[in-house]
Every structure is written in structure tokens, then in C-alpha cells.
Enzyme design. Structure first.
Site, mmCIF file in Angstrom:
data_model
loop_
_atom_site.group_PDB
_atom_site.id
_atom_site.type_symbol
_atom_site.label_atom_id
_atom_site.label_comp_id
_atom_site.label_asym_id
_atom_site.label_seq_id
_atom_site.Cartn_x
_atom_site.Cartn_y
_atom_site.Cartn_z
ATOM 1 N N HIS A 20 -28.061 -112.137 72.399
ATOM 2 C CA HIS A 20 -28.759 -112.382 71.681
ATOM 3 C C HIS A 20 -28.397 -114.149 71.209
ATOM 4 O O HIS A 20 -28.069 -115.210 69.982
ATOM 5 C CB HIS A 20 -28.235 -111.896 69.771
ATOM 6 C CG HIS A 20 -28.758 -110.713 69.774
ATOM 7 N ND1 HIS A 20 -27.383 -109.966 70.167
ATOM 8 C CD2 HIS A 20 -29.461 -109.963 70.104
ATOM 9 C CE1 HIS A 20 -27.869 -108.916 70.659
ATOM 10 N NE2 HIS A 20 -29.286 -108.514 70.004
HETATM 11 S S1 FES Z 1 -24.825 -112.620 70.906
HETATM 12 FE FE1 FES Z 1 -25.185 -110.919 70.251
HETATM 13 S S2 FES Z 1 -24.550 -109.825 71.559
HETATM 14 FE FE2 FES Z 1 -24.189 -111.275 72.114
#
Ligand code: FES
Ligand code: HEM
Lengths: 190, 422
Positions: A155
Site C-alpha cells: 500500500h
Molecule cells: S503499506 Fe500496507 S503492508 Fe506495507
């Protein structure tokens, strides 16, 4: 429980209905309490059986030879089933890590609190967002993120050269495991 | 020693039925049961879901006889199913694709309910049990996806279980408890298999309650008005049975296209790489049927906030019967609400695309706006529109409405006879 709801049962003497009902209420309550305590006591072994078993808990520690890790490189070792990053930082990276001001950080921590020797950065390689392994494929990688540390593919969290969260959804810095240098080139993790 | 007065003539059936009136019950609920005569094909999707649940349980039990829930053996055991077991490829591809088609059918079923107001009084309990079923399905689908122990399996398990770590204080102990260790590992896989086997049967139990509650109120229909007399309804058999069977055939043809010609179309190639706890694939995305939720999770740039928004997005469905203030069920009579509904459908699809793409640039904006509309639809639009929109006049009865429009049936419709058009 309302007393009116229970007609006095067969075999009770007429006239002592009130006293009988409260005695019966007491019995209901006591039975329910004993039953609930019993179920509760039995539920715990069921639930706790899902917690880590004794063999999983027996914390293994590992010893790693780091002599071959050149400045600017990182190795990944497994400890307790988790990836651990051992990064040999360059002087530039150390300088960058030390010069960040607290207000630029989401989870402020000085670099000195995260390392024993500035050139060796040892971290638990698990993104504090939802547990992916942040990428680091060397200095020339496109995955570095804008802070030259690690970039999480899941993410988009970005960590700096001290493993501190600088951008993205992760709330905390990458964790630092317990470790000790046995020799200059051997580190014990755990 | 009274026996139940069974009316069945066959001596064996009569003997059983007078001791356990299950034949009478089934006859009452699936033969004589009165259905609105105007239901359309969207009313077949519940039965399609039931069919697929049976297929999942059937193929799943056969797979479980060949599968090994151990991190060292799981991946190879799935390959063994694919290459060595007689028809193993068919069982596994059926299970994987029917899982997706199960979700597809249930999504149509849910949107049908949203459009025709089937969640409104008196059908709140049916709706609540339905949302519970959907939650159980999501849990089952997620647990099953972990079993082949490929890269996607492993990282899906990691990311989803880590959602719970967002909760302060209790979060980390819960995650350790879910894992049975300090990372997703053998204890995790082993218990996921046990739960993946268990939950479909829980699902089946809740389906029975869902249908039991439905048979108290009766089915809703496209007009959203009640059955007022025998001229408005037809018996379940043969009218609905034959219609459902036709719908099964069409749906299964579509299913077969995927099953036999593109069985991996909905899968991810990375799941044919054995799980590696040290390397996260560059793109991790859930199965398509979870994408809108995933987009909502990522729309909020905060760990706890994102997790709460995602859970709230599902849980808001539970209270929907009390959010919609409209007295009229079917959106056929509410043009403004209907427009917002179709926007909502588009919104869910857009959120799906947001979930599939990297959270960068336009996708971040789209997923935030999409999330806003998602909650706005339930929390603002439905409560408000129900109060301010003046619905078009409702027809006096189902039969009046369809006989006027249909034209081909003579108007003095008494109870429908098998020869009449239903
Ligand atoms: S940014 Fe969501 S797990 Fe690393
Ligand atoms: C609600 C019903 C069910 C759903 C939604 C579901 C979903 C899934 C999914 C998505 C997979 C992964 C498929 C893949 O990529 O290979 C899977 C695998 C599996 N499921 Fe299920 N399942 C259901 C019922 C069952 C039942 C009832 C059983 C056993 C009794 C079962 C046993 C298995 C086994 C052994 C696997 C691993 C083999 C494989 O990967 O194909 N499932 N399930």
C-alpha cells in the site's frame, strides 16, 4: 426475573408463595451463575489452545556472519519466521538518517536510538501497516521510494535510511529486534 | 400416542411423515407455497446461490480427501490434485471458479434486494441473516484462498490477519492468537483448513434460517406491494421451480465457459509460486469479489481509520432496514432514489477498479470519492430521499398491474391455472 412470572409449584404449602418464589429465584440465579462460570472456565482452554504452542514460543536466536555485506547492501535472514534486514549503511545514508528533524517524522525517533553501530542497521522486515515485506533491491532500484530506505509494495509505505516511516499508511517505524555483536563481524539476533 | 395426520397416500412416506412431518413441511414450503406471480429472473439468484453452495461443499469434500494442510506439503498436494488425481483438475477448477460465481450470484441477489426494497419491514430479519451469510462467505472464501499456499495465499493471509493489529492494545495479541505464532506459518494453515471445512456448514445452517424467515413473510416482488388475494400469486411448484431450473441452466453455461475455457482467468499467476515469507510480490490484490472493500481500506490514509472504514462499510448493511425511511419498497416508483441506486452500483464497480490498481494518482482520488458516495448513499441519501421523494402512485394490486400491461391474459384472473401465463 419477576416473581409473578413463576406460579408456585405443586407440593408447596399454600400461603408461603412469596418466600418460595424468592427461594426459587435464588436457585435459578445460582444455577445460572455456576453454569456460566463453568462454561467460561471451559472456554479458556479452547481459546488458549490457539495461542502459540510451547515449541513456537521457545525463542530461537540466530547468529549471523556479516563480514561479506558491503556498504550499501542488505541481507535478509529469517528469525522466528520473520524476515530480518541487516543493512550496511553508507556514510551518506547515515548522515541522511541523523539529520532528519522530529517534526518531519510520523513516529519520531532519533537514529541513534535505533542502531548500536551507525553503519549496521538491523530491523524486523515487516511493514507496520499490514505486514508485507518492504522492498530494497540496492541503491539503483526503482523501488527505493523518495527516502532511499524501503518501499512497501502493498500500500505504498515509504521508510527512510533508519527504517522510519515517512510516508504512506504505516503507523510506526520498522521494529528493531534484540541483538548483540558477538564479534565485529558476527551478530546474534534474539 | 398421537401421530401427525399425514395426508400422503404412499404407505412408506405416510409412515415416516406421521412420525416426522418433514414431507408435509417440504410440500408446504416448496410445492404449495404461494409466490407473487410477477417475480422476474432476479428472484432466481437465491436458488442459484444455494446450488453453488452445494457444489462448493461437494467439490470441497472431494478435494479435502487429497489435500494436505501443512506448509511443507500443501502446495505440492494441490499440484498432485491437478496432475495425478482422477478428475482432480476438474474438482479444483470447479471449486475455485464456483467460488467466484457464488459471489457473483450473491452480489446480484444483494443488489436485487437493494433495488426492490426487500430489506424493508417486514423482511428485516431475512436481510440481517443475509448480511451474516455474506460475512460467512467472505470468511470462507478468504480461508480457502490461503490453502493452496502460493505467494498470493500467504500474503493475503498476512495482510488480512494484520488488519486486526490496527486495534489498540488488543490488536497484537489477537493477531498472534489468529496465527498461533509470530508470523503466518504452519499452525495458521492448519487451523485455516479446519475453519474452511467448518464454515460452509455453518453457512448452510444460516441459509436454512434465512429461508425459514422468508417463508414467514413471503417473497417480495418487483412492485414491492403485498399479495392481496389468490389472483396475485402462483404456487411455487411448478411455476417457480421450472423458472429456477431454467436460470440454473443459463448460469451454469456461463460458469462452464470459465471452467473449461479460461479456468485461471480470475486467478493470479503468482499463486502458482510457492509461498515465500521473505518476498512480497510486487502487486498484491485480492480476488475480484473483495476489491471494493480493499479500495475502501486504502482510501483512508491511516491504518486504524482504513480498517474501521472497511468494517463499517460491511456492517452498515445490517442497519439498512432502519436507514431507509421510505414507505414504498420498490424503486420502480421512486425515480430519484432509483437514479442514486444506479450511481451506487456504478460506485461499487469503480471502487472495484480502484482496488485493482496501485493506490497512486487518480486512483487515490477515485477511491476517496467512491468511499464517500458509498457511505453517503446509506447514511444520507436513503434517510433523506425516503422523506422527501414523493413516490409515484402504487397499483392497486399485483394482478391489476400485470394484467393491464400484459394484455394477453383475460382480465378476470382468478387463481392462476397451470395453462395461464404467469
Ligand atoms: S503499506 Fe500496507 S503492508 Fe506495507
Ligand atoms: C462457502 C463455500 C466455499 C467457498 C466460498 C470456498 C472457497 C475456496 C477458495 C476460493 C479456494 C481456493 C481455490 C484455489 O485457488 O485453488 C478453496 C480451496 C479449498 N477448499 Fe473451499 N470453499 C468452500 C467450501 C469448501 C468445503 C465445504 C470444503 C471441504 C469440505 C472445501 C475444501 C477446500 C480445499 C481442500 C481447498 C484447497 C484445494 C484448492 O486450492 O483447490 N471448501 N476454497
Amino acid at each position: 426475573m419477576s416473581t409473578i412470572a413463576h406460579p408456585s409449584g405443586a407440593g408447596t404449602a399454600p400461603g408461603d408463595g412469596g418466600g418460595d418464589a424468592s427461594r426459587r429465584n435464588f436457585l435459578y440465579l445460582a444455577t445460572t451463575a455456576v453454569g456460566a462460570a463453568g462454561v467460561g472456565a471451559l472456554a479458556w482452554p479452547f481459546i488458549d489452545s490457539m495461542n502459540p504452542a510451547a515449541d513456537t514460543l521457545a525463542l530461537a536466536s540466530i547468529e549471523v556472519d556479516i563480514a561479506s555485506v558491503k556498504p550499501g547492501e542488505q541481507i535478509v535472514v529469517t528469525w522466528q519466521g520473520k524476515p530480518v534486514f541487516i543493512r550496511h549503511r553508507t556514510p551518506d545514508e547515515i548522515k541522511a538518517a541523523e539529520s532528519v528533524k522530529p517534526e518531519e517524522m510520523k513516529d519520531p525517533q532519533p537514529d541513534s536510538a535505533r542502531v548500536q553501530k551507525p553503519e549496521w542497521l538491523i530491523l524486523i522486515g515487516i511493514c507496520t501497516h499490514l505486514g508485507c515485506v518492504p522492498n530494497f533491491d540496492g541503491q539503483n532500484s526503482s523501488h527505493l521510494g523518495q527516502f532511499n530506505g524501503w518501499f512497501c509494495p502493498c500500500h505504498g509505505s515509504q521508510y527512510d535510511t533508519s527504517g522510519r516511516i515517512r510516508k504512506g499508511p504505516a503507523p510506526k517505524n520498522l521494529g528493531v529486534p534484540k541483538y548483540a555483536f558477538l564479534k565485529d563481524t558476527v551478530v546474534k539476533i534474539g | 400416542m398421537a401421530l401427525y395426520p399425514s395426508k400422503f397416500k404412499n404407505p412408506l412416506i405416510n409412515w415416516i411423515d406421521s412420525r416426522l412431518p418433514i414431507v408435509t413441511l417440504m410440500h408446504h414450503e416448496y410445492i404449495e407455497f404461494q409466490m407473487p406471480r410477477n417475480i422476474n429472473y432476479l428472484w432466481a439468484f437465491g436458488a442459484i446461490g444455494m446450488l453453488l453452495l452445494m457444489l462448493m461443499i461437494g467439490t470441497g469434500i472431494m478435494l479435502a480427501m487429497q489435500y494436505t494442510p501443512n506448509t511443507g506439503l500443501a502446495f505440492a498436494s494441490v499440484e498432485h490434485i491437478m496432475r495425478d488425481v482422477n478428475f482432480g483438475w476438474l474438482l479444483r477448477y470447479m471449486h475455485a471458479n464456483a467460488g467466484a460465481f457464488f459471489f457473483l450470484a450473491i452480489y446480484v441477489h444483494i443488489f436485487r434486494g437493494l433495488y426492490y426494497g426487500s430489506y424493508q419491514k417486514p423482511r428485516e430479519m431475512i436481510w440481517i441473516l443475509g448480511v451474516l451469510l455474506y460475512l460467512l462467505m467472505m470468511a470462507t472464501g478468504f480461508l480457502g484462498y490461503v490453502l493452496p499456499w502460493g505467494q498470493m495465499s500467504f500474503w493475503a493471509a498476512t495482510v488480512i490477519t494484520n488488519l486486526f493489529s490496527a486495534f489498540p492494545v488488543v490488536g497484537d495479541p489477537i493477531v498472534t492468537w489468529l496465527w498461533g505464532g509470530f508470523s503466518v506459518d504452519n499452525p495458521t494453515l492448519n487451523r485455516f483448513f479446519a475453519l474452511h471445512y467448518l464454515l460452509p456448514f455453518v453457512l448452510l445452517g444460516v441459509v436454512i434460517l434465512h429461508v425459514a424467515a422468508l417463508h414467514i413473510t413471503g417473497s417480495n416482488n418487483p412492485l414491492g406491494i403485498d399479495i392481496k388475494g389468490p389472483q396475485d400469486s402462483v404456487p411455487f411448484h411448478p411455476y417457480v421451480t421450472i423458472k429456477d431450473i431454467f436460470a440454473f441452466c443459463v448460469y451454469l453455461i456461463l460458469f462452464s465457459v470459465f471452467l473449461f475455457f479460461m479456468p485461471n482467468y480470475m486467478g493470479h499467476p503468482d499463486n502458482y509460486i510457492p509461498a515465500n515469507p521473505l518476498v512480497t510480490p510486487a502487486h498484491i490484490v485480492p480476488e475480484w469479489y473483495f476489491l471494493p472493500w480493499y479500495a475502501i481500506l486504502r482510501a483512508i490514509p491511516d491504518k486504524l481509520g482504513g480498517t474501521l472504514a472497511m468494517f463499517a462499510a460491511v456492517l452498515v448493511l445490517f442497519v439498512l432496514p432502519w436507514l431507509d425511511t421510505s414507505k414504498v419498497k420498490s424503486m420502480v416508483f421512486k425515480p430519484l432514489t432509483r437514479f442514486c441506486f444506479w450511481l451506487f452500483v456504478a460506485d461499487c464497480i469503480i471502487l472495484g477498479f480502484c482496488g485493482a490498481n496501485n493506490p497512486e494518482g487518480i486512483w487515490v482520488i477515485a477511491s476517496r470519492l467512491g468511499t464517500l458516495y458509498y457511505f453517503g448513499y446509506f447514511l444520507v441519501l436513503l434517510p433523506l430521499l425516503g422523506k422527501i421523494e414523493q413516490p409515484k402512485p402504487l397499483p392497486a394490486s399485483i394482478s391489476e398491474s400485470i394484467l393491464k400491461g400484459g394484455g394477453s391474459v383475460h382480465a378476470h384472473g382468478a387463481t392462476a391455472q397451470p395453462m395461464e401465463k404467469a
